[in-house]
Write a protein that holds these residues in place. Structure first.
Motif, PDB file in Angstrom:
ATOM      1  N   TRP A  41       0.832  -1.200   0.000  1.00  0.00           N
ATOM      2  CA  TRP A  41       0.000   0.000   0.000  1.00  0.00           C
ATOM      3  C   TRP A  41       0.867   1.250   0.000  1.00  0.00           C
ATOM      4  O   TRP A  41       1.850   1.324   0.753  1.00  0.00           O
ATOM      5  CB  TRP A  41      -0.920   0.005   1.223  1.00  0.00           C
ATOM      6  N   PRO A  42       0.528   2.227  -0.824  1.00  0.00           N
ATOM      7  CA  PRO A  42       1.317   3.460  -0.849  1.00  0.00           C
ATOM      8  C   PRO A  42       1.126   4.267   0.435  1.00  0.00           C
ATOM      9  O   PRO A  42       0.074   4.206   1.074  1.00  0.00           O
ATOM     10  CB  PRO A  42       0.754   4.211  -2.064  1.00  0.00           C
ATOM     11  N   VAL A  43       2.151   5.011   0.810  1.00  0.00           N
ATOM     12  CA  VAL A  43       2.116   5.838   2.010  1.00  0.00           C
ATOM     13  C   VAL A  43       1.716   7.259   1.618  1.00  0.00           C
ATOM     14  O   VAL A  43       2.182   7.795   0.604  1.00  0.00           O
ATOM     15  CB  VAL A  43       3.494   5.840   2.703  1.00  0.00           C
ATOM     16  N   THR A 335      -4.303   4.432  -1.306  1.00  0.00           N
ATOM     17  CA  THR A 335      -4.527   4.822   0.079  1.00  0.00           C
ATOM     18  C   THR A 335      -5.104   6.232   0.047  1.00  0.00           C
ATOM     19  O   THR A 335      -4.521   7.124  -0.575  1.00  0.00           O
ATOM     20  CB  THR A 335      -3.222   4.812   0.887  1.00  0.00           C
ATOM     21  N   ALA A 336      -6.256   6.435   0.694  1.00  0.00           N
ATOM     22  CA  ALA A 336      -6.917   7.733   0.628  1.00  0.00           C
ATOM     23  C   ALA A 336      -7.442   8.132   2.000  1.00  0.00           C
ATOM     24  O   ALA A 336      -7.867   7.290   2.801  1.00  0.00           O
ATOM     25  CB  ALA A 336      -8.067   7.700  -0.378  1.00  0.00           C
ATOM     26  N   SER A 337      -7.406   9.426   2.252  1.00  0.00           N
ATOM     27  CA  SER A 337      -8.016  10.033   3.437  1.00  0.00           C
ATOM     28  C   SER A 337      -8.895  11.174   2.929  1.00  0.00           C
ATOM     29  O   SER A 337      -8.896  11.465   1.729  1.00  0.00           O
ATOM     30  CB  SER A 337      -6.930  10.545   4.382  1.00  0.00           C
ATOM     31  N   PRO A 338      -9.651  11.833   3.786  1.00  0.00           N
ATOM     32  CA  PRO A 338     -10.497  12.933   3.293  1.00  0.00           C
ATOM     33  C   PRO A 338      -9.730  14.034   2.574  1.00  0.00           C
ATOM     34  O   PRO A 338     -10.301  14.723   1.712  1.00  0.00           O
ATOM     35  CB  PRO A 338     -11.161  13.455   4.581  1.00  0.00           C
ATOM     36  N   ASN A 339      -8.448  14.211   2.887  1.00  0.00           N
ATOM     37  CA  ASN A 339      -7.712  15.330   2.280  1.00  0.00           C
ATOM     38  C   ASN A 339      -6.433  14.917   1.552  1.00  0.00           C
ATOM     39  O   ASN A 339      -5.598  15.761   1.235  1.00  0.00           O
ATOM     40  CB  ASN A 339      -7.380  16.372   3.347  1.00  0.00           C
ATOM     41  N   ASN A 340      -6.279  13.618   1.281  1.00  0.00           N
ATOM     42  CA  ASN A 340      -5.038  13.177   0.649  1.00  0.00           C
ATOM     43  C   ASN A 340      -5.249  11.822  -0.016  1.00  0.00           C
ATOM     44  O   ASN A 340      -6.195  11.101   0.316  1.00  0.00           O
ATOM     45  CB  ASN A 340      -3.924  13.074   1.693  1.00  0.00           C
ATOM     46  N   TYR A 341      -4.376  11.476  -0.947  1.00  0.00           N
ATOM     47  CA  TYR A 341      -4.416  10.141  -1.553  1.00  0.00           C
ATOM     48  C   TYR A 341      -3.052   9.828  -2.167  1.00  0.00           C
ATOM     49  O   TYR A 341      -2.244  10.724  -2.458  1.00  0.00           O
ATOM     50  CB  TYR A 341      -5.514  10.034  -2.620  1.00  0.00           C
ATOM     51  N   SER A 342      -2.818   8.552  -2.369  1.00  0.00           N
ATOM     52  CA  SER A 342      -1.611   8.096  -3.051  1.00  0.00           C
ATOM     53  C   SER A 342      -1.943   6.802  -3.777  1.00  0.00           C
ATOM     54  O   SER A 342      -2.689   5.968  -3.259  1.00  0.00           O
ATOM     55  CB  SER A 342      -0.482   7.867  -2.035  1.00  0.00           C
TER      56      SER A 342
END
Length: 389
Positions: A41-43, A335-342
């Motif tokens: 998984w990407p960081v 890998t994703a969060s509400p304000n970021n992704y990779s």
């Protein structure tokens, strides 16, 4: 005491059978774990985060694939069908077992003959899809419709559209939020721009979703209409669709799994290889996405678009998951969060490598059998009395 000849033959045949089974098990089962196990998984890069959006601390892990094209009764040889479906099944199950995603995203063309098949064929298709791509119940599937699932725009009818939407819980435009990450699933065939039975409701739904997003972002006036919105917080949406956004061709692509040189520079036709320029501008303006994920071309590509507010929108076109359409297929891990992704691209086993292992094994078996025959006949190198080396 010498062993009886028959026991020696049985012993040798047992070893040979064990070796053959070992090669088969490795190539058709273990090799997938060896190759896909090298992916990870990407960081998230903190410097890439949108500081204007609150981070809830969750990280969503998504496996992304496209264009599985499960064969039906019309196209392809039975062995081709068996072989390709086994490859996809093993690659998918290996990835699920090793990496345990939270969600799996399918970007359309699940089926090769969905637009032609009769009701009983379609029901069998759906069952086969769930058997091949089985995942534990806690893993959620997000599915976009493709042109092979229900037809190009010109051949659509309500029956074909409704049966796919019902089978996979999707629609012309669908908004959902998982762990604070917002997705908008688009039916690409609904982006034709006319007033057909599918396109008109899709445009209406798109406007509704746009207002819901603006409400979540803080537009209090619009929030009066969306008090029961399912969005717990605002995050720039990720668009999931089958067709890519408008681009001239794949000439802009520079990926290991990009289109071959002989087709890379062929000009795209709007509404066939990509959605129209007008529909692209409409989606970018109404949704203000941070990322677009698409399929359809069977080849990988990374493109940057300019949104109406001046921000850069990244689009990743995911290549076909089937070895029938792509010699070096890949899937993506996000890998994703509400304000970021990779995003990370995971390469699957190369069919040439598997065939090479089989070929080398055959050669090794032939050498082994020949050596065994010579030994049994006593013609291997033996010292002759009085002979000087």
């Amino acid at each position: 005491m010498k062993r009886p000849r028959i026991l020696l033959d049985v012993y040798f045949l047992g070893k040979l059978a064990l070796a053959i089974v070992g090669v088969f098990v490795y190539c058709e089962f273990l090799h997938y774990y060896v190759v896909i196990g090298q992916c990870d998984w990407p960081v998230l890069n903190p410097s890439s985060a949108d500081k204007s959006i609150e981070d809830n601390g969750d990280q969503l892990r998504a496996m992304i694939l496209a264009d599985t094209h499960l064969l039906g009764r019309r196209n392809g040889h039975w062995f081709d069908k068996l072989r390709r479906e086994w490859q996809m099944h093993r690659a998918f199950q290996s990835a699920i077992t090793l990496h345990k995603p939270n969600i799996v995203i399918f970007l359309g063309d699940l089926f090769d003959e969905g637009k032609w098949c009769m009701p009983d064929e379609f029901a069998a298709y759906v069952t086969r899809f769930h058997n091949l791509f089985y995942a534990p119940e806690e893993i959620q599937f997000l599915i976009a419709a493709g042109n092979h699932d229900m037809g190009f725009h010109y051949s659509l009818n309500p029956y074909l559209v409704n049966r796919f939407q019902k089978a996979f819980d999707t629609g012309p435009v669908k908004l959902l939020q998982i762990q604070g990450v917002t997705f908008v699933i688009i039916n690409s065939m609904a982006m034709e721009g006319d007033d057909c039975f599918l396109c008109k409701p899709a445009l209406t739904k798109l406007k509704i979703v746009s207002r819901q997003l603006k409400c979540a972002k803080g537009d209090k006036e619009l929030c009066e209409y969306w008090k029961n919105s399912m969005m717990q917080q605002y995050s720039m949406p990720i668009i999931l669709q089958h067709y890519p956004l408008f681009r001239e061709s794949d000439a802009v692509c520079s990926e290991p799994d990009e289109a071959p040189e002989d087709i890379k520079y062929i000009r795209f036709r709007e509404r066939w290889e990509c959605i129209s320029k007008d529909s692209t501008e409409l989606l970018l303006e109404e949704l203000s996405p941070r990322l677009v994920l698409s399929g359809h071309t069977h080849h990988g590509c990374h493109v940057q678009h300019n949104s109406s507010d001046g921000k850069i929108v990244h689009e990743y076109t995911i290549p076909s998951f089937s070895w029938r359409n792509k010699k070096n297929p890949t899937f993506s891990m996000m890998t994703a969060s509400p304000n970021n992704y990779s995003i990370y691209k995971c390469h699957m086993p190369s069919e040439n490598t598997v065939l090479s292992i089989y070929a080398l094994s055959v050669i090794a078996f032939v050498v082994w059998l020949t050596s065994k025959k010579f030994r049994s006949q006593g013609v291997l190198y033996t010292k002759v009395p009085g002979h000087l080396d």
